[in-house]
Design an enzyme around this catalytic site. Structure first.
Site, PDB file in Angstrom:
ATOM      1  N   LYS A 124       0.843  -1.206   0.000  1.00 23.71           N
ATOM      2  CA  LYS A 124       0.000   0.000   0.000  1.00 23.71           C
ATOM      3  C   LYS A 124       0.870   1.244   0.000  1.00 23.71           C
ATOM      4  O   LYS A 124       1.813   1.340   0.753  1.00 23.71           O
ATOM      5  CB  LYS A 124      -0.900   0.033   1.240  1.00 23.71           C
ATOM      6  CG  LYS A 124      -1.722   1.328   1.288  1.00 23.71           C
ATOM      7  CD  LYS A 124      -2.671   1.342   2.437  1.00 23.71           C
ATOM      8  CE  LYS A 124      -3.390   2.678   2.499  1.00 23.71           C
ATOM      9  NZ  LYS A 124      -4.343   2.816   1.440  1.00 23.71           N
ATOM     10  N   ASP A 173     -12.159  -1.870  -4.821  1.00 21.81           N
ATOM     11  CA  ASP A 173     -11.287  -2.513  -5.808  1.00 21.81           C
ATOM     12  C   ASP A 173     -11.632  -4.002  -5.960  1.00 21.81           C
ATOM     13  O   ASP A 173     -10.754  -4.863  -5.930  1.00 21.81           O
ATOM     14  CB  ASP A 173      -9.820  -2.349  -5.410  1.00 21.81           C
ATOM     15  CG  ASP A 173      -8.876  -2.508  -6.614  1.00 21.81           C
ATOM     16  OD1 ASP A 173      -9.355  -2.424  -7.761  1.00 21.81           O
ATOM     17  OD2 ASP A 173      -7.673  -2.728  -6.408  1.00 21.81           O
TER      18      ASP A 173
END
Length: 535
Positions: free
Chosen positions: A250, A347
């Site tokens: 991330k 997502d």
């Protein structure tokens, strides 16, 4: 991961190793800095913790402060003048150990001390046993597969019950390196708070260790999703909950002072998600502006790799595919409606659906997820998602909602049934959306020609339902898409889906009577029609 202290305190071992670990240096000459098993009643220290000698638990100012509320057993791999190569220590609110010794163990024959080099690259076992009545804690090391030594390496009196507020605590591993690169692997762990810890599966662990050693011979071949829980790089700080194996990446937010705290707060909330169709989020780590999310290992990989045969497989049978679709729907329903907050995943795609040992679907990769309370609207944010799965209104307005997740799920349904990517190029090299391709086939009366040709045996009614429902969920108008509750009812056949014509999917919100048409189509009717076409 919150735990509760039992009547007799904590039992991390009870004759069973806390874990099997493997540490190695990066150049054969030195290693820094090590890892620690840590307990704390709070996670407040994380945002200000430093790497290097502080192992991601304290910093230069807070080290030794009683407010830290941190207990740790450290395995220090840095060369130290006092302990030559390495040492093991018991730490309370400080990285200056209350008790420490050179790494090693006392053999069963005459209790002779045999030293161990933590950074040797060889697997070792660690035991941490705590008596909640006498407050005595014992720490032992031994080579892999050997029994727990009768004489512990370290023994100290530490009152953990008074340190851990309200008898509730977090348990995990913290690891860091400094200028020298080293790799720290936690191969397995056993943990119990009220009695003897469960035995480790040494057969499975031995296979993992062999994989680690094989990959160590060629570092360039280590994949992004690895079979070991913690891999640290230079000046990297890691804090994870036990049994972490699958690593996801991330990027940090632009505002790191406010952004980091917001991110940690969301991770703490997401860590409480519990559902059979979600990959369990177990922890995170950070390195400067880069953040890593850590979760369970899914041995069968991601849905897209299996669906498209990237691992030498020939796709999936329909029974598995339909069960996977229902699993994703169940997980999304939990996120949208059945948890204490609304979780927008943002997502949903086949590469973020992982498969467990029994090929059950588990939604993973929550690094883009956003939370809001039930009954409130999601706040606009920057555009996030993957091309081919992004709903039209999300691209226009940048507002992620339940409906945008449903849109992506609709694309996934079609992808699973058709065995095609969301966007593919035709013979002229022009991109073609999967949704338009399926809809065109339906309009031509040959919708079943879109079914994955590798599927030989499938239930016609289920395939037709998936194709129709996939188009409905990926409708260009958000209000036309059903909720995940209704989607799940359709898939479980608790509610029949009314007849829909291809022309319905060409309607827009500006068409007269659109809202009434939507309500009539999504209401529960007496029958479900069959799509026309065949192959």
């Amino acid at each position: 991961m919150s735990n509760t202290i039992g009547e007799n305190g904590l039992s991390f071992g009870g004759g069973i190793p806390l874990g099997v670990l493997q540490l190695e240096d990066g150049n054969g000459r030195g290693s820094a800095h090590g890892l620690a098993f840590a307990l704390s009643s709070t996670m407040d220290f994380v945002s200000n913790a430093h790497p290097g000698p502080y192992l991601g638990l304290t910093n230069i100012k807070s080290n030794g402060n009683g407010s830290n509320q941190v207990f740790a057993v450290e395995l220090d791999t840095i060369k130290n003048p006092q302990f030559a190569d390495n040492h093991v220590g018991i730490d309370v609110n400080s990285m200056v150990s209350v008790n420490s010794n050179t790494a090693g163990y006392y053999t069963s024959n005459a209790g002779k001390f045999s030293p161990l080099r933590l950074a040797s690259g060889e697997p070792m076992q660690v035991w941490v046993d705590y008596d909640g009545i006498s407050y005595n804690i014992n720490v032992s090391l031994a080579p892999y597969l050997e029994h727990e030594p009768r004489r512990p390496l370290l023994s100290s009196s530490v009152n953990l019950t008074s340190m851990l507020v309200n008898n509730s605590f977090y348990a995990g591993f913290s690891s860091s390196t400094g200028l020298l690169i080293s790799r720290h692997y936690i191969i397995g762990r056993s943990f119990n708070t009220t009695g003897k810890a469960r035995s480790l599966n040494y057969t499975a662990l031995s296979q993992v260790i062999e994989n680690v050693k094989r990959k160590a011979r060629n570092r360039s071949l280590i994949p992004r999703a690895i079979l070991v829980p913690v891999v640290t790089l230079a000046a990297l700080t890691v804090l994870v909950i036990p049994a972490v194996i699958y690593v996801l990446r991330k990027k940090a937010r632009e505002d790191v002072k406010a952004g980091m705290k917001e991110f940690i707060a969301e991770i703490m909330i997401l860590g409480h998600l519990r559902h059979r169709n979600l990959v369990q989020l177990l922890g995170y780590s950070r390195h400067k502006s880069e953040l890593l999310l850590v979760s369970d290992c899914m041995p069968n990989g991601s849905l897209d790799r299996v669906l498209y045969g990237q691992d030498g497989q020939a796709g999936l049978d329909w029974v598995y595919r339909f069960n996977i679709i229902k699993g994703i729907a169940s997980g999304l329903f939990y996120l949208h409606e059945d948890w204490e907050k609304v979780v927008i995943h943002r997502d949903i795609k086949t590469s973020n659906v992982l498969l467990d040992t029994e090929m059950n679907a588990r939604i993973g990769d929550f690094d883009l997820a956003r939370l809001h309370n039930h009954g409130t609207d999601a706040q606009p944010t920057h555009l996030a998602g993957t091309r081919g799965y992004i709903a039209p209104e999300l691209a226009r307005l940048g507002r992620a909602t339940k409906a945008t997740d449903v849109f992506a799920f609709g694309v996934v349904m079609l992808e699973v049934a058709c065995g095609r990517h969301p966007i593919e190029r035709n013979n002229s090299g022009e991109p073609v959306l999967l949704t338009y391709w399926v809809l065109h086939a339906w309009e031509s009366g040959a919708v079943l020609t879109t079914v994955d040709p590798r599927l030989e045996d499938y239930i016609l009614e289920e395939v037709e339902l998936v194709l129709k429902l996939g188009l409905l969920c990926s409708h260009s108008v958000a209000s036309a898409r059903p909720s995940m509750r209704l989607v799940l009812q359709y898939l479980e056949k608790d509610a029949p889906l009314r007849d829909l014509q291809p022309s319905f999917f060409n309607l827009t919100s500006r068409d007269e009577g659109f809202d009434q048409y939507i309500l009539s189509c999504l209401s529960i009717g007496p029958t479900m029609s069959v799509l026309s076409g065949g192959r």
